[in-house]
Design a protein around this motif. Sequence first.
Motif, PDB file in Angstrom:
ATOM      1  N   UNK A 186     -36.500  10.583  -2.190  1.00 43.72           N
ATOM      2  CA  UNK A 186     -35.914  10.513  -0.849  1.00 43.72           C
ATOM      3  C   UNK A 186     -36.724   9.539  -0.002  1.00 43.72           C
ATOM      4  N   UNK A 187     -36.027   8.824   0.892  1.00 44.93           N
ATOM      5  CA  UNK A 187     -36.693   7.894   1.803  1.00 44.93           C
ATOM      6  C   UNK A 187     -36.089   8.028   3.197  1.00 44.93           C
ATOM      7  N   UNK A 188     -36.947   8.199   4.186  1.00 43.79           N
ATOM      8  CA  UNK A 188     -36.492   8.291   5.578  1.00 43.79           C
ATOM      9  C   UNK A 188     -36.741   6.968   6.276  1.00 43.79           C
ATOM     10  N   UNK A 189     -35.833   6.595   7.162  1.00 41.80           N
ATOM     11  CA  UNK A 189     -35.997   5.346   7.891  1.00 41.80           C
ATOM     12  C   UNK A 189     -35.307   5.454   9.243  1.00 41.80           C
ATOM     13  N   UNK A 190     -35.726   4.593  10.161  1.00 43.92           N
ATOM     14  CA  UNK A 190     -35.131   4.553  11.496  1.00 43.92           C
ATOM     15  C   UNK A 190     -34.249   3.318  11.657  1.00 43.92           C
ATOM     16  N   UNK A 191     -33.213   3.460  12.465  1.00 42.71           N
ATOM     17  CA  UNK A 191     -32.396   2.330  12.913  1.00 42.71           C
ATOM     18  C   UNK A 191     -32.345   2.430  14.427  1.00 42.71           C
ATOM     19  N   UNK A 192     -33.247   1.710  15.075  1.00 39.32           N
ATOM     20  CA  UNK A 192     -33.367   1.816  16.527  1.00 39.32           C
ATOM     21  C   UNK A 192     -32.101   1.381  17.251  1.00 39.32           C
ATOM     22  N   UNK A 193     -31.449   0.355  16.740  1.00 41.91           N
ATOM     23  CA  UNK A 193     -30.251  -0.163  17.402  1.00 41.91           C
ATOM     24  C   UNK A 193     -29.144   0.882  17.449  1.00 41.91           C
ATOM     25  N   UNK A 194     -29.098   1.723  16.410  1.00 39.38           N
ATOM     26  CA  UNK A 194     -28.050   2.742  16.347  1.00 39.38           C
ATOM     27  C   UNK A 194     -28.545   4.105  16.822  1.00 39.38           C
ATOM     28  N   UNK A 195     -29.820   4.167  17.255  1.00 37.23           N
ATOM     29  CA  UNK A 195     -30.411   5.436  17.702  1.00 37.23           C
ATOM     30  C   UNK A 195     -30.234   6.494  16.616  1.00 37.23           C
ATOM     31  N   UNK A 196     -30.661   6.121  15.418  1.00 32.70           N
ATOM     32  CA  UNK A 196     -30.330   6.903  14.240  1.00 32.70           C
ATOM     33  C   UNK A 196     -31.513   6.950  13.277  1.00 32.70           C
ATOM     34  N   UNK A 197     -31.584   8.012  12.514  1.00 35.23           N
ATOM     35  CA  UNK A 197     -32.506   8.128  11.391  1.00 35.23           C
ATOM     36  C   UNK A 197     -31.686   8.410  10.140  1.00 35.23           C
ATOM     37  N   UNK A 198     -32.035   7.765   9.066  1.00 38.08           N
ATOM     38  CA  UNK A 198     -31.318   7.952   7.806  1.00 38.08           C
ATOM     39  C   UNK A 198     -32.225   8.593   6.769  1.00 38.08           C
ATOM     40  N   UNK A 199     -31.596   9.290   5.841  1.00 36.37           N
ATOM     41  CA  UNK A 199     -32.301   9.861   4.706  1.00 36.37           C
ATOM     42  C   UNK A 199     -31.574   9.416   3.440  1.00 36.37           C
ATOM     43  N   UNK A 200     -32.174   8.482   2.736  1.00 35.27           N
ATOM     44  CA  UNK A 200     -31.621   8.021   1.470  1.00 35.27           C
ATOM     45  C   UNK A 200     -32.090   8.967   0.386  1.00 35.27           C
ATOM     46  N   UNK A 201     -31.151   9.553  -0.328  1.00 33.19           N
ATOM     47  CA  UNK A 201     -31.473  10.542  -1.358  1.00 33.19           C
ATOM     48  C   UNK A 201     -30.990  10.000  -2.700  1.00 33.19           C
ATOM     49  N   UNK A 202     -31.923   9.716  -3.589  1.00 35.12           N
ATOM     50  CA  UNK A 202     -31.606   9.196  -4.916  1.00 35.12           C
ATOM     51  C   UNK A 202     -31.939  10.231  -5.984  1.00 35.12           C
ATOM     52  N   UNK A 203     -31.381  10.009  -7.151  1.00 34.98           N
ATOM     53  CA  UNK A 203     -31.650  10.874  -8.303  1.00 34.98           C
ATOM     54  C   UNK A 203     -31.496  12.342  -7.940  1.00 34.98           C
ATOM     55  N   UNK A 204     -30.382  12.655  -7.341  1.00 40.81           N
ATOM     56  CA  UNK A 204     -30.171  14.015  -6.853  1.00 40.81           C
ATOM     57  C   UNK A 204     -30.080  15.007  -8.009  1.00 40.81           C
ATOM     58  N   UNK A 205     -30.577  16.199  -7.731  1.00 43.47           N
ATOM     59  CA  UNK A 205     -30.614  17.269  -8.720  1.00 43.47           C
ATOM     60  C   UNK A 205     -29.831  18.469  -8.195  1.00 43.47           C
ATOM     61  N   UNK A 206     -29.367  19.329  -9.084  1.00 45.36           N
ATOM     62  CA  UNK A 206     -28.660  20.536  -8.609  1.00 45.36           C
ATOM     63  C   UNK A 206     -29.489  21.355  -7.613  1.00 45.36           C
ATOM     64  N   UNK A 207     -30.797  21.361  -7.777  1.00 48.04           N
ATOM     65  CA  UNK A 207     -31.637  22.130  -6.863  1.00 48.04           C
ATOM     66  C   UNK A 207     -31.759  21.496  -5.479  1.00 48.04           C
ATOM     67  N   UNK A 208     -31.198  20.313  -5.307  1.00 49.57           N
ATOM     68  CA  UNK A 208     -31.137  19.707  -3.969  1.00 49.57           C
ATOM     69  C   UNK A 208     -29.956  20.240  -3.164  1.00 49.57           C
ATOM     70  N   UNK A 209     -29.099  21.016  -3.800  1.00 47.75           N
ATOM     71  CA  UNK A 209     -27.942  21.581  -3.110  1.00 47.75           C
ATOM     72  C   UNK A 209     -28.392  22.478  -1.963  1.00 47.75           C
ATOM     73  N   UNK A 210     -27.921  22.169  -0.765  1.00 51.18           N
ATOM     74  CA  UNK A 210     -28.334  22.904   0.436  1.00 51.18           C
ATOM     75  C   UNK A 210     -27.583  22.358   1.640  1.00 51.18           C
ATOM     76  N   UNK A 211     -27.736  23.048   2.752  1.00 49.23           N
ATOM     77  CA  UNK A 211     -27.330  22.499   4.035  1.00 49.23           C
ATOM     78  C   UNK A 211     -28.523  21.747   4.614  1.00 49.23           C
TER      79      UNK A 211
END
Length: 127
Positions: A68-93
Amino acid sequence: QGQLVEDGGGLVQPGESLNLSCVASGITLDNYGVGWFRQAPGKEREGIVCISSVDDSTYYADSVEGRFTISRDSAKNMVSLQMNSLKPEDTATYFCAAGFLDFCSAYGNPAADFSSWGPGIQVTVAK
């Protein structure tokens, strides 16, 4: 307090990727530390990622570090979470949260450190 809204969740297969976004209104997200938490059915909410407000230093829980990688986008007033290689145990809210954090704890910040929360979005990883 500002408002946060998550987007980008869904159903994916193991090994696939998702990019979650957390868009803020009423606050300037660059001025806040931002954390991502997740809660699976029957389990406690856990903090998995944090980005600080001072220097964008980060914290990743062992369970997601390297995937997982977190990053900011100041122009959009946003934070993103890129999630790669997802596993069944990542299932959640997944929830994003903002708080007055200069730096993220090396052990993860508790939910009480964050004053603004999004409603959450479902991520399901299954075949």
